[in-house]
Design a protein around this motif. Structure first.
Motif, PDB file in Angstrom:
ATOM      1  N   ALA A  53       8.701 -61.538  25.180  1.00  0.00           N
ATOM      2  CA  ALA A  53       8.259 -61.126  23.840  1.00  0.00           C
ATOM      3  C   ALA A  53       6.791 -60.713  23.808  1.00  0.00           C
ATOM      4  O   ALA A  53       6.407 -59.866  23.014  1.00  0.00           O
ATOM      5  CB  ALA A  53       8.500 -62.251  22.835  1.00  0.00           C
ATOM      6  N   THR A  76       9.922 -59.708  18.297  1.00  0.00           N
ATOM      7  CA  THR A  76      10.981 -60.676  18.034  1.00  0.00           C
ATOM      8  C   THR A  76      12.294 -60.177  18.641  1.00  0.00           C
ATOM      9  O   THR A  76      12.352 -59.093  19.215  1.00  0.00           O
ATOM     10  CB  THR A  76      11.164 -60.882  16.518  1.00  0.00           C
ATOM     11  N   ASN A  77      13.339 -60.979  18.516  1.00  0.00           N
ATOM     12  CA  ASN A  77      14.653 -60.563  19.013  1.00  0.00           C
ATOM     13  C   ASN A  77      15.729 -61.127  18.097  1.00  0.00           C
ATOM     14  O   ASN A  77      15.474 -62.051  17.312  1.00  0.00           O
ATOM     15  CB  ASN A  77      14.857 -61.018  20.460  1.00  0.00           C
TER      16      ASN A  77
END
Length: 361
Positions: free
Chosen positions: A248, A292-293
């Protein structure tokens, strides 16, 4: 990052209270409030990310500790060309694991319990979000707990979640280990900068360490938000432990964002603005951000080495040569002056802060 509150009612900066991103995602996973959706030009775009793989510097701390000249040269190049590197063989693998477990224990608490450690109205130590300076600015998709960890006398225990089993012990052990790592780095940087080995450490004066523990919720639309907006750190150096399962962190290198893939038990080190000023620009603070994911949350811990309030951010005389390396940074700026300046603003890249320290051309 943040700073120490000195006495009741006196803080060096503040951050406005905002809703918990963790709770927003937990209660309505598809909901991304408008205040978290970045302006179009600020959103993470695939086209801004490096299309080629970079060999990110990796430094062996065990070699630095025995005075290996080749490894010291690698450190010098990493600080000049990247402002960033990863450390291996630091001897703290088990400590990193305990620190990650302690952070997870805190962020797993109910919101009502975490709010017991909320930031005061006049400072940035505690639980909340950093660099929120207005009611209408766009927010980052994270929650944090910021603590002053060293020296022990500087700790404000009301912000320490002592109900989390093992939290205090893990953070204390982690803080001491990072102090050892940072001292070794400072010793080698001193040699590289042409001064006595203990000079850079002493240069910090009444040094403090602050640790920012980050929780980044998973996000249904990671293309609309940022975990942390682009910025550089106003520390001398920052030491970061990442979540090994998720990439990230991204750093700005040669005009593009380069993802920093975690390595097992690695520590990420980056040069801060104070070190860039002391080195007269030889060593570069690095602009970085976190994305972010949509699959899983992420935690990380960034430890900032914070110079004393009255320490001057003057370039070292050994780093100034009127022909080869003319003076770039001005004299006379106290560290606390610079810290207050940065904390009064939202995160908006590196240039907005570092120019404050530079001579006008």
């Amino acid at each position: 990052m943040g700073t120490l509150q000195e006495g009741e009612g006196l803080g060096y900066g503040r951050s406005l209270p905002v809703p918990s991103a963790q709770e927003i995602e937990r209660n309505d996973p598809q909901n991304i409030p408008e205040r978290y959706i970045k302006h179009l030009q600020d959103r993470p775009k695939a086209s801004d990310v490096a299309s080629v793989s970079y060999d990110i510097p990796i430094i062996d701390l065990s070699l630095l500790a025995v005075g290996d000249e080749d490894e010291r040269t690698k450190l010098d190049v990493a600080c000049q060309e990247w402002g960033f590197f990863q450390i291996i063989n630091h001897g703290a693998d088990s400590v990193l694991a305990k620190m990650k477990a302690a952070m997870a224990g805190f962020f797993d608490l109910p919101l009502s319990e975490k709010k017991r450690y909320a930031m005061a109205a006049n400072d940035v130590e505690g639980y909340g979000q950093g660099y929120v300076v207005s009611e209408d600015q766009k927010l980052d998709w994270n929650d944090l707990l910021f603590l002053i960890t060293l020296p022990a006398k500087a700790r404000n225990v009301k912000y320490w979640p002592l109900t989390v089993p093992g939290f205090k012990e893990a953070v204390e052990e982690y803080a001491v280990v990072l102090e050892r790592v940072s001292d070794e780095i400072f010793g080698n940087l001193s040699v590289l900068m042409g001064v006595e080995r203990d000079f850079v450490k002493k240069l910090h004066g009444d040094v403090k360490q602050g640790i920012r523990m980050n929780y980044y919720p998973k996000c249904a639309r990671p293309d609309l938000v940022l975990g942390v907006s682009p910025h550089s750190d106003c520390s001398s150096i920052t030491l970061l432990v990442q979540d090994e399962a998720i990439t990230a962190l991204q750093i700005k290198h040669e005009g593009v964002w380069v993802p920093v893939e975690p390595i097992p038990n690695g520590l990420v080190i980056n040069i801060g603005d104070a070190m860039e000023a002391w080195s007269n620009g030889r060593y570069k603070s690095i602009e970085h951000r976190a994305v972010t994911n949509f699959e899983k949350p992420r935690i990380s811990a960034a430890a900032f080495v914070i110079p004393g309030n009255d320490v001057k951010l003057n370039p070292l005389e050994s780093m100034v040569d009127e022909k080869l390396q003319p003076r770039v940074f001005k004299d006379g700026v106290d560290y606390i002056e610079y810290l207050r300046y940065t904390l009064a603003k939202k995160m908006e890249g590196k240039l907005a802060n570092i120019e404050y320290l530079k001579l006008r051309q």
